[in-house]
Design a protein around this motif. Structure first.
Motif, PDB file in Angstrom:
ATOM      1  N   VAL A 118       1.132  -1.390  -0.162  1.00 60.35           N
ATOM      2  CA  VAL A 118      -0.192  -0.333   0.044  1.00 60.35           C
ATOM      3  C   VAL A 118       0.641   1.333   0.280  1.00 60.35           C
ATOM      4  O   VAL A 118       1.723   1.706   0.876  1.00 60.35           O
ATOM      5  CB  VAL A 118      -0.605  -0.173   1.466  1.00 60.35           C
ATOM      6  CG1 VAL A 118      -0.950   1.323   1.534  1.00 60.35           C
ATOM      7  CG2 VAL A 118      -1.749  -1.012   1.419  1.00 60.35           C
ATOM      8  N   VAL A 119       0.777   1.679  -1.222  1.00 59.94           N
ATOM      9  CA  VAL A 119       1.781   2.881  -1.278  1.00 59.94           C
ATOM     10  C   VAL A 119       1.608   4.185  -0.956  1.00 59.94           C
ATOM     11  O   VAL A 119       2.305   5.467  -0.777  1.00 59.94           O
ATOM     12  CB  VAL A 119       2.309   3.250  -2.628  1.00 59.94           C
ATOM     13  CG1 VAL A 119       3.055   1.584  -2.645  1.00 59.94           C
ATOM     14  CG2 VAL A 119       1.332   3.081  -4.103  1.00 59.94           C
ATOM     15  N   ALA A 120      -0.135   4.431  -1.104  1.00 56.76           N
ATOM     16  CA  ALA A 120      -0.772   5.797  -0.848  1.00 56.76           C
ATOM     17  C   ALA A 120      -2.036   5.545  -0.219  1.00 56.76           C
ATOM     18  O   ALA A 120      -2.667   4.616  -0.479  1.00 56.76           O
ATOM     19  CB  ALA A 120      -0.745   6.494  -1.548  1.00 56.76           C
ATOM     20  N   GLU A 121      -2.550   7.001   0.134  1.00 56.58           N
ATOM     21  CA  GLU A 121      -3.886   6.954   0.930  1.00 56.58           C
ATOM     22  C   GLU A 121      -4.233   7.789   0.567  1.00 56.58           C
ATOM     23  O   GLU A 121      -4.249   8.653   0.188  1.00 56.58           O
ATOM     24  CB  GLU A 121      -4.220   5.866   2.352  1.00 56.58           C
ATOM     25  CG  GLU A 121      -3.983   4.821   2.770  1.00 56.58           C
ATOM     26  CD  GLU A 121      -3.953   4.303   4.385  1.00 56.58           C
ATOM     27  OE1 GLU A 121      -4.904   5.171   5.115  1.00 56.58           O
ATOM     28  OE2 GLU A 121      -3.386   3.604   4.522  1.00 56.58           O
ATOM     29  N   ALA A 122      -5.996   7.963   0.781  1.00 51.96           N
ATOM     30  CA  ALA A 122      -6.680   9.447   0.555  1.00 51.96           C
ATOM     31  C   ALA A 122      -8.110   9.135   0.573  1.00 51.96           C
ATOM     32  O   ALA A 122      -8.458   8.124   1.026  1.00 51.96           O
ATOM     33  CB  ALA A 122      -6.394   9.455  -1.087  1.00 51.96           C
ATOM     34  N   SER A 123      -8.839  10.603   1.329  1.00 49.19           N
ATOM     35  CA  SER A 123      -9.759  10.339   2.371  1.00 49.19           C
ATOM     36  C   SER A 123     -11.135  10.592   0.990  1.00 49.19           C
ATOM     37  O   SER A 123     -11.760  11.032   1.783  1.00 49.19           O
ATOM     38  CB  SER A 123     -10.501  10.842   3.581  1.00 49.19           C
ATOM     39  OG  SER A 123      -9.323  11.817   3.111  1.00 49.19           O
ATOM     40  N   GLY A 124     -10.813  11.589   0.200  1.00 52.41           N
ATOM     41  CA  GLY A 124     -11.679  12.658  -0.933  1.00 52.41           C
ATOM     42  C   GLY A 124     -11.215  12.229  -2.643  1.00 52.41           C
ATOM     43  O   GLY A 124     -10.108  11.775  -2.691  1.00 52.41           O
ATOM     44  N   GLY A 125     -11.773  12.886  -3.186  1.00 57.47           N
ATOM     45  CA  GLY A 125     -11.776  12.897  -4.719  1.00 57.47           C
ATOM     46  C   GLY A 125     -11.104  13.568  -5.471  1.00 57.47           C
ATOM     47  O   GLY A 125      -9.973  12.740  -5.887  1.00 57.47           O
TER      48      GLY A 125
END
Length: 219
Positions: free
Chosen positions: A34-41
């Motif tokens: 898992v190289v990145a996460e985001a919480s919105g578009g």
């Protein structure tokens, strides 16, 4: 796909606990990173451009920009990245919207870990991940039609081009480039077509395009 660290995955969901749970499931297997996460578009588009993952697991419903619009933007920036949509609904509109946006498939948000991992593997390998029952419902919807809604002759050639580009999963920016207009003009043109045809949603535009052969001319 990264050969040294396995499949590079980005997680996009506005619930941190869900992202944490999916991260743990994937990383415990040793074949995913898992190289990145985001919480919105909006954040997802920026994070994808920076991290360039192999697969993006992204919720459909998010703040500031939904997953379908974010998928279109990401496909424009990273056409080789595979997007797997997370959805709480397995209705036909989820399939149509996801695939029309360029997604490689979708998986139910609350499915079991084995099903989710299998879906990630499938899209990482270049295969589609759409449940068979959902595919059958979509084709049933396409065959069923929309009653009295007019056919393609009611649209100008320019408007048919707008519909075809959208149905093929082009982003508004890509549509604008192909049509020689601004992104805002392309978006507004699609809204006018929707009103002219009396359709209630963007997924109905895609189905209408398929039923009326607008994509056949692009083959």
């Amino acid at each position: 796909m990264s050969e040294s660290n396995g499949v590079r995955v980005m997680l996009v969901d506005d619930h941190p606990l869900l992202r944490r749970g999916v991260r743990e499931v994937l990383e415990e297997l040793g074949e995913f990173e898992v190289v990145a996460e985001a919480s919105g578009g909006e954040e997802a588009v920026r994070a994808a451009e920076e991290s360039r993952p192999d697969v993006i697991l992204m919720d459909v419903m998010m703040p500031d920009k939904d997953g379908v619009e974010a998928c279109r933007d990401i496909m424009e920036l990273l056409p080789d990245t595979k997007v797997l949509m997370l959805t709480a609904s397995t209705r036909e509109n989820a399939v149509i919207e996801s695939v029309a946006a360029g997604a490689a498939g979708f998986v139910h948000k609350f499915s079991g870990s084995e099903e989710m991992v299998d879906a990630v593997r499938r899209v990482a390998e270049g295969r589609m991940a759409v449940p068979d029952d959902a595919v059958r419902r979509v084709f049933g919807l396409i065959r069923g039609g929309f009653g009295a809604i007019p056919g393609p002759r009611v649209l100008t050639e320019r408007q048919r081009d707008v519909v075809a580009l959208f149905a093929m999963g082009r982003s508004y920016a890509q549509m604008a480039e192909a049509l020689g207009v601004s992104s805002v003009t392309a978006r507004n043109a699609l809204y006018r077509v929707q009103d002219k045809l009396g359709l209630q949603s963007k997924q109905e535009i895609v189905v209408w395009a398929v039923r009326n052969g607008l994509l056949d001319a692009e083959d």
